[in-house]
Design a protein around this motif. Sequence first.
Motif, PDB file in Angstrom:
ATOM      1  N   GLU A  57     -29.064  96.563   6.371  1.00  0.00           N
ATOM      2  CA  GLU A  57     -28.490  95.274   6.758  1.00  0.00           C
ATOM      3  C   GLU A  57     -27.707  94.646   5.611  1.00  0.00           C
ATOM      4  N   ARG A  58     -28.276  94.656   4.422  1.00  0.00           N
ATOM      5  CA  ARG A  58     -27.661  94.004   3.255  1.00  0.00           C
ATOM      6  C   ARG A  58     -26.306  94.617   2.908  1.00  0.00           C
ATOM      7  N   TYR A  59     -26.213  95.952   3.002  1.00  0.00           N
ATOM      8  CA  TYR A  59     -24.992  96.637   2.581  1.00  0.00           C
ATOM      9  C   TYR A  59     -24.171  97.195   3.751  1.00  0.00           C
ATOM     10  N   SER A  60     -24.562  96.909   4.976  1.00  0.00           N
ATOM     11  CA  SER A  60     -23.857  97.394   6.168  1.00  0.00           C
ATOM     12  C   SER A  60     -23.682  98.912   6.132  1.00  0.00           C
ATOM     13  N   LEU A  61     -24.772  99.603   5.835  1.00  0.00           N
ATOM     14  CA  LEU A  61     -24.769 101.054   5.792  1.00  0.00           C
ATOM     15  C   LEU A  61     -25.390 101.602   7.070  1.00  0.00           C
ATOM     16  N   THR A  62     -25.087 102.840   7.379  1.00  0.00           N
ATOM     17  CA  THR A  62     -25.787 103.509   8.478  1.00  0.00           C
ATOM     18  C   THR A  62     -27.001 104.219   7.892  1.00  0.00           C
ATOM     19  N   LEU A  63     -27.964 104.504   8.725  1.00  0.00           N
ATOM     20  CA  LEU A  63     -29.153 105.221   8.279  1.00  0.00           C
ATOM     21  C   LEU A  63     -28.763 106.600   7.749  1.00  0.00           C
ATOM     22  N   GLU A  64     -27.829 107.247   8.415  1.00  0.00           N
ATOM     23  CA  GLU A  64     -27.384 108.584   7.990  1.00  0.00           C
ATOM     24  C   GLU A  64     -26.752 108.537   6.597  1.00  0.00           C
ATOM     25  N   GLU A  65     -25.953 107.514   6.338  1.00  0.00           N
ATOM     26  CA  GLU A  65     -25.304 107.394   5.031  1.00  0.00           C
ATOM     27  C   GLU A  65     -26.338 107.206   3.926  1.00  0.00           C
ATOM     28  N   PHE A  66     -27.278 106.285   4.147  1.00  0.00           N
ATOM     29  CA  PHE A  66     -28.293 106.057   3.130  1.00  0.00           C
ATOM     30  C   PHE A  66     -29.179 107.287   2.956  1.00  0.00           C
ATOM     31  N   ALA A  67     -29.539 107.927   4.060  1.00  0.00           N
ATOM     32  CA  ALA A  67     -30.382 109.134   3.978  1.00  0.00           C
ATOM     33  C   ALA A  67     -29.671 110.237   3.192  1.00  0.00           C
ATOM     34  N   SER A  68     -28.362 110.335   3.328  1.00  0.00           N
ATOM     35  CA  SER A  68     -27.628 111.346   2.564  1.00  0.00           C
ATOM     36  C   SER A  68     -27.677 111.034   1.070  1.00  0.00           C
ATOM     37  N   TRP A  69     -27.661 109.750   0.704  1.00  0.00           N
ATOM     38  CA  TRP A  69     -27.798 109.362  -0.708  1.00  0.00           C
ATOM     39  C   TRP A  69     -29.172 109.780  -1.221  1.00  0.00           C
ATOM     40  N   GLN A  70     -30.210 109.508  -0.438  1.00  0.00           N
ATOM     41  CA  GLN A  70     -31.562 109.870  -0.857  1.00  0.00           C
ATOM     42  C   GLN A  70     -31.706 111.377  -1.027  1.00  0.00           C
ATOM     43  N   ARG A  71     -31.195 112.144  -0.071  1.00  0.00           N
ATOM     44  CA  ARG A  71     -31.258 113.603  -0.175  1.00  0.00           C
ATOM     45  C   ARG A  71     -30.529 114.099  -1.417  1.00  0.00           C
ATOM     46  N   ALA A  72     -29.358 113.532  -1.689  1.00  0.00           N
ATOM     47  CA  ALA A  72     -28.566 113.955  -2.847  1.00  0.00           C
ATOM     48  C   ALA A  72     -29.325 113.687  -4.146  1.00  0.00           C
ATOM     49  N   VAL A  73     -29.960 112.532  -4.246  1.00  0.00           N
ATOM     50  CA  VAL A  73     -30.730 112.193  -5.447  1.00  0.00           C
ATOM     51  C   VAL A  73     -31.943 113.107  -5.568  1.00  0.00           C
ATOM     52  N   ASP A  74     -32.635 113.357  -4.471  1.00  0.00           N
ATOM     53  CA  ASP A  74     -33.814 114.232  -4.488  1.00  0.00           C
ATOM     54  C   ASP A  74     -33.457 115.651  -4.904  1.00  0.00           C
ATOM     55  N   ARG A  75     -32.330 116.134  -4.432  1.00  0.00           N
ATOM     56  CA  ARG A  75     -31.936 117.514  -4.698  1.00  0.00           C
ATOM     57  C   ARG A  75     -31.304 117.708  -6.067  1.00  0.00           C
ATOM     58  N   SER A  76     -30.387 116.806  -6.444  1.00  0.00           N
ATOM     59  CA  SER A  76     -29.562 117.048  -7.633  1.00  0.00           C
ATOM     60  C   SER A  76     -29.502 115.883  -8.603  1.00  0.00           C
ATOM     61  N   GLY A  77     -30.295 114.839  -8.373  1.00  0.00           N
ATOM     62  CA  GLY A  77     -30.232 113.677  -9.256  1.00  0.00           C
ATOM     63  C   GLY A  77     -28.946 112.893  -9.025  1.00  0.00           C
ATOM     64  N   MET A  78     -28.598 112.069  -9.975  1.00  0.00           N
ATOM     65  CA  MET A  78     -27.410 111.225  -9.829  1.00  0.00           C
ATOM     66  C   MET A  78     -26.139 112.053  -9.642  1.00  0.00           C
ATOM     67  N   ALA A  79     -26.068 113.204 -10.257  1.00  0.00           N
ATOM     68  CA  ALA A  79     -24.871 114.040 -10.132  1.00  0.00           C
ATOM     69  C   ALA A  79     -24.605 114.437  -8.685  1.00  0.00           C
ATOM     70  N   GLY A  80     -25.644 114.535  -7.877  1.00  0.00           N
ATOM     71  CA  GLY A  80     -25.490 114.890  -6.472  1.00  0.00           C
ATOM     72  C   GLY A  80     -24.785 113.833  -5.654  1.00  0.00           C
ATOM     73  N   LEU A  81     -24.687 112.624  -6.187  1.00  0.00           N
ATOM     74  CA  LEU A  81     -24.026 111.528  -5.482  1.00  0.00           C
ATOM     75  C   LEU A  81     -22.514 111.526  -5.684  1.00  0.00           C
ATOM     76  N   ARG A  82     -22.030 112.355  -6.574  1.00  0.00           N
ATOM     77  CA  ARG A  82     -20.589 112.395  -6.827  1.00  0.00           C
ATOM     78  C   ARG A  82     -19.868 112.964  -5.621  1.00  0.00           C
ATOM     79  N   ARG A  90     -24.285 121.036  -2.318  1.00  0.00           N
ATOM     80  CA  ARG A  90     -24.822 121.482  -1.034  1.00  0.00           C
ATOM     81  C   ARG A  90     -24.963 123.008  -1.032  1.00  0.00           C
ATOM     82  N   ASP A  91     -23.925 123.702  -1.492  1.00  0.00           N
ATOM     83  CA  ASP A  91     -23.981 125.164  -1.566  1.00  0.00           C
ATOM     84  C   ASP A  91     -25.077 125.632  -2.504  1.00  0.00           C
ATOM     85  N   LEU A  92     -25.188 124.985  -3.654  1.00  0.00           N
ATOM     86  CA  LEU A  92     -26.214 125.333  -4.631  1.00  0.00           C
ATOM     87  C   LEU A  92     -27.606 125.175  -4.026  1.00  0.00           C
ATOM     88  N   TYR A  93     -27.837 124.064  -3.331  1.00  0.00           N
ATOM     89  CA  TYR A  93     -29.135 123.811  -2.713  1.00  0.00           C
ATOM     90  C   TYR A  93     -29.449 124.874  -1.648  1.00  0.00           C
TER      91      TYR A  93
END
Length: 99
Positions: A57-82, A90-93
């Motif tokens: 609600e605060r950032y007008s994001l979709t659940l899918e968008e935020f979930a993709s950020w979480q997955r990227a951080v879990d898999r590759s750390g901050m670099a995964g968000l680039r 994605r290929d590496l994972y």
Amino acid sequence: MIENQDIRPAQVIGPLGEPLTLEDLPSPKTKRWVVRRKAEVVAAVNGGLLTIDEVLERYSLTLEEFASWQRAVDRSGMAGLRVTRIQHYRDLYERQLKY
């Protein structure tokens, strides 16, 4: 039950190891999402500073968008968000899952 309690920490540890409070989070008017800002929002949710619903609600994001950020951080750390490196990570994972 714990999930029904409204107890929240005053601060959490941010993605760079610094204390992160509600005041330190990106502005709700943020339109340009750089890696650091995305990582701060993910850290806020993971630390219990905000709920997923509040972030959406605060950032007008979709659940899918935020979930993709979480997955990227879990898999590759901050670099995964680039954005420019999403396909690389994605290929590496996917290769790691095969072995």
